[in-house]
Design a protein around this motif. Sequence first.
Motif, PDB file in Angstrom:
ATOM      1  N   THR A 149     -68.255  49.586 -67.959  1.00 45.94           N
ATOM      2  CA  THR A 149     -68.935  48.782 -66.945  1.00 45.94           C
ATOM      3  C   THR A 149     -68.730  49.420 -65.566  1.00 45.94           C
ATOM      4  OG1 THR A 149     -67.090  47.345 -66.329  1.00 45.94           O
ATOM      5  CG2 THR A 149     -68.384  46.697 -68.270  1.00 45.94           C
ATOM      6  N   GLU A 150     -69.512  48.940 -64.598  1.00 44.72           N
ATOM      7  CA  GLU A 150     -69.392  49.481 -63.241  1.00 44.72           C
ATOM      8  C   GLU A 150     -67.981  49.267 -62.699  1.00 44.72           C
ATOM      9  OE1 GLU A 150     -72.450  48.120 -60.590  1.00 44.72           O
ATOM     10  OE2 GLU A 150     -74.021  48.631 -62.029  1.00 44.72           O
ATOM     11  N   ARG A 151     -67.442  48.073 -62.912  1.00 47.01           N
ATOM     12  CA  ARG A 151     -66.106  47.757 -62.407  1.00 47.01           C
ATOM     13  C   ARG A 151     -65.053  48.641 -63.074  1.00 47.01           C
ATOM     14  NH1 ARG A 151     -63.234  46.053 -58.155  1.00 47.01           N
ATOM     15  NH2 ARG A 151     -61.120  46.261 -58.935  1.00 47.01           N
ATOM     16  N   LEU A 153     -66.034  40.897 -69.312  1.00 47.67           N
ATOM     17  CA  LEU A 153     -65.732  42.207 -68.756  1.00 47.67           C
ATOM     18  C   LEU A 153     -65.412  42.098 -67.275  1.00 47.67           C
ATOM     19  CD1 LEU A 153     -68.727  43.940 -70.550  1.00 47.67           C
ATOM     20  CD2 LEU A 153     -66.350  43.938 -71.292  1.00 47.67           C
ATOM     21  N   CYS A 154     -64.141  42.295 -66.962  1.00 46.25           N
ATOM     22  CA  CYS A 154     -63.696  42.291 -65.560  1.00 46.25           C
ATOM     23  C   CYS A 154     -64.215  41.069 -64.809  1.00 46.25           C
ATOM     24  CB  CYS A 154     -64.129  43.577 -64.849  1.00 46.25           C
ATOM     25  SG  CYS A 154     -63.578  45.086 -65.650  1.00 46.25           S
ATOM     26  N   PRO A 155     -63.917  39.874 -65.302  1.00 44.05           N
ATOM     27  CA  PRO A 155     -64.381  38.679 -64.600  1.00 44.05           C
ATOM     28  C   PRO A 155     -63.692  38.543 -63.241  1.00 44.05           C
ATOM     29  CG  PRO A 155     -62.839  38.056 -66.315  1.00 44.05           C
ATOM     30  CD  PRO A 155     -63.084  39.534 -66.486  1.00 44.05           C
ATOM     31  N   ASP A 156     -64.344  37.825 -62.335  1.00 45.33           N
ATOM     32  CA  ASP A 156     -63.775  37.653 -60.989  1.00 45.33           C
ATOM     33  C   ASP A 156     -62.364  37.070 -61.097  1.00 45.33           C
ATOM     34  OD1 ASP A 156     -66.104  38.469 -59.460  1.00 45.33           O
ATOM     35  OD2 ASP A 156     -67.048  36.666 -60.262  1.00 45.33           O
ATOM     36  N   VAL A 169     -63.560  32.353 -65.361  1.00 43.51           N
ATOM     37  CA  VAL A 169     -64.540  32.087 -66.417  1.00 43.51           C
ATOM     38  C   VAL A 169     -63.866  31.739 -67.753  1.00 43.51           C
ATOM     39  CG1 VAL A 169     -64.875  34.501 -67.114  1.00 43.51           C
ATOM     40  CG2 VAL A 169     -66.752  32.860 -67.349  1.00 43.51           C
ATOM     41  N   ALA A 180     -76.625  33.187 -66.252  1.00 43.63           N
ATOM     42  CA  ALA A 180     -76.205  31.783 -66.192  1.00 43.63           C
ATOM     43  C   ALA A 180     -74.715  31.703 -65.920  1.00 43.63           C
ATOM     44  CB  ALA A 180     -76.519  31.085 -67.511  1.00 43.63           C
ATOM     45  N   ASN A 181     -74.298  30.549 -65.459  1.00 47.97           N
ATOM     46  CA  ASN A 181     -72.865  30.267 -65.332  1.00 47.97           C
ATOM     47  C   ASN A 181     -72.349  29.899 -66.727  1.00 47.97           C
ATOM     48  OD1 ASN A 181     -70.340  29.214 -64.948  1.00 47.97           O
ATOM     49  ND2 ASN A 181     -70.894  28.086 -63.097  1.00 47.97           N
ATOM     50  N   ALA A 182     -71.537  30.787 -67.279  1.00 44.56           N
ATOM     51  CA  ALA A 182     -71.072  30.584 -68.654  1.00 44.56           C
ATOM     52  C   ALA A 182     -70.264  29.301 -68.798  1.00 44.56           C
ATOM     53  CB  ALA A 182     -70.234  31.783 -69.095  1.00 44.56           C
ATOM     54  N   LEU A 183     -69.606  28.888 -67.711  1.00 41.54           N
ATOM     55  CA  LEU A 183     -68.801  27.660 -67.784  1.00 41.54           C
ATOM     56  C   LEU A 183     -69.683  26.438 -68.004  1.00 41.54           C
ATOM     57  CD1 LEU A 183     -66.248  28.285 -64.919  1.00 41.54           C
ATOM     58  CD2 LEU A 183     -65.824  28.306 -67.379  1.00 41.54           C
TER      59      LEU A 183
HETATM   60  C1  LIG Z   1     -66.141  41.884 -60.795  1.00 44.23           C
HETATM   61  S1  LIG Z   1     -67.753  41.510 -61.424  1.00 44.23           S
HETATM   62  C2  LIG Z   1     -67.771  42.548 -62.887  1.00 44.23           C
HETATM   63  C3  LIG Z   1     -69.179  42.881 -63.308  1.00 44.23           C
HETATM   64  C4  LIG Z   1     -69.300  43.653 -64.628  1.00 44.23           C
HETATM   65  N1  LIG Z   1     -68.942  42.785 -65.748  1.00 44.23           N
HETATM   66  C5  LIG Z   1     -68.432  44.893 -64.601  1.00 44.23           C
HETATM   67  O1  LIG Z   1     -67.393  44.919 -65.302  1.00 44.23           O
HETATM   68  O2  LIG Z   1     -68.793  45.834 -63.891  1.00 44.23           O
HETATM   69  C6  LIG Z   1     -67.526  39.899 -62.108  1.00 44.23           C
HETATM   70  C7  LIG Z   1     -68.772  39.372 -62.799  1.00 44.23           C
HETATM   71  O3  LIG Z   1     -68.432  38.152 -63.451  1.00 44.23           O
HETATM   72  C8  LIG Z   1     -69.560  37.312 -63.364  1.00 44.23           C
HETATM   73  N2  LIG Z   1     -69.110  35.925 -63.522  1.00 44.23           N
HETATM   74  C9  LIG Z   1     -68.094  35.329 -62.860  1.00 44.23           C
HETATM   75  N3  LIG Z   1     -67.982  34.036 -63.230  1.00 44.23           N
HETATM   76  C10 LIG Z   1     -68.971  33.808 -64.135  1.00 44.23           C
HETATM   77  C11 LIG Z   1     -69.393  32.679 -64.863  1.00 44.23           C
HETATM   78  N4  LIG Z   1     -68.805  31.488 -64.718  1.00 44.23           N
HETATM   79  N5  LIG Z   1     -70.437  32.816 -65.713  1.00 44.23           N
HETATM   80  C12 LIG Z   1     -71.052  34.012 -65.854  1.00 44.23           C
HETATM   81  N6  LIG Z   1     -70.703  35.120 -65.192  1.00 44.23           N
HETATM   82  C13 LIG Z   1     -69.680  35.021 -64.336  1.00 44.23           C
HETATM   83  C14 LIG Z   1     -70.135  37.575 -61.985  1.00 44.23           C
HETATM   84  O4  LIG Z   1     -71.489  37.232 -61.927  1.00 44.23           O
HETATM   85  C15 LIG Z   1     -69.936  39.092 -61.886  1.00 44.23           C
HETATM   86  O5  LIG Z   1     -71.079  39.762 -62.355  1.00 44.23           O
END
Ligand SMILES: C[S@@+](CC[C@H](N)C(=O)[O-])C[C@H]1O[C@@H](n2cnc3c(N)ncnc32)[C@H](O)[C@@H]1O
Length: 133
Positions: free
Chosen positions: A111-113, A26-29, A41, A3-6
């Motif tokens: 995490t993968e990132r 964890l490593c959000p965009d 986020v 889900a979109n956490a926001l």
């Molecule tokens: C760079 S990836 C990192 C993935 C993983 N957490 C890692 O560290 O390998 C960013 C993740 O943040 C998630 N994300 C970004 N904005 C989000 C939001 N509003 N709600 C939930 N997830 C979000 C994306 O779906 C994505 O999986």
Amino acid sequence: MFANALVSFEQMVSSYPGPLMLVTILCPDPHFKKRHHKRRVVQKPLVDSILKNLHPGGQVFLQSDVLEVALDMRNQFDSHFDVLEHITDIDPSVLCDNEGWLLINPMGVRTEREIHAEFEGAKVYRRMYQRRI
Ligand SMILES: C[S@@+](CC[C@H](N)C(=O)[O-])C[C@H]1O[C@@H](n2cnc3c(N)ncnc32)[C@H](O)[C@@H]1O
């Protein structure tokens, strides 16, 4: 659940039957452009919802390999020391660098990132908070 956490965090957590003991972000965009910061986020409504629902003793773990994003998340949680403590103030065996970033990932799972960033030689910035009892 995905889900979109926001949009959905409050709704999901308020119907969760058990105590909320751990939130990890964890490593959000990074959304580098200023006009896109609103897509990050960690924003006040999400922080408020986490604090409202986190059980006493529950923890919040943040990490990012992007310093700007890590600082943005940290500033928002550091402004709640009335409710939260940083883990290093509770457990002196957990070590930080001079800037207050945890030296290791206390989750024990990467995490993968995080794996990718550390493989490339990047630093991963981490903070861990605990709700006061
Ligand atoms: C760079 S990836 C990192 C993935 C993983 N957490 C890692 O560290 O390998 C960013 C993740 O943040 C998630 N994300 C970004 N904005 C989000 C939001 N509003 N709600 C939930 N997830 C979000 C994306 O779906 C994505 O999986």
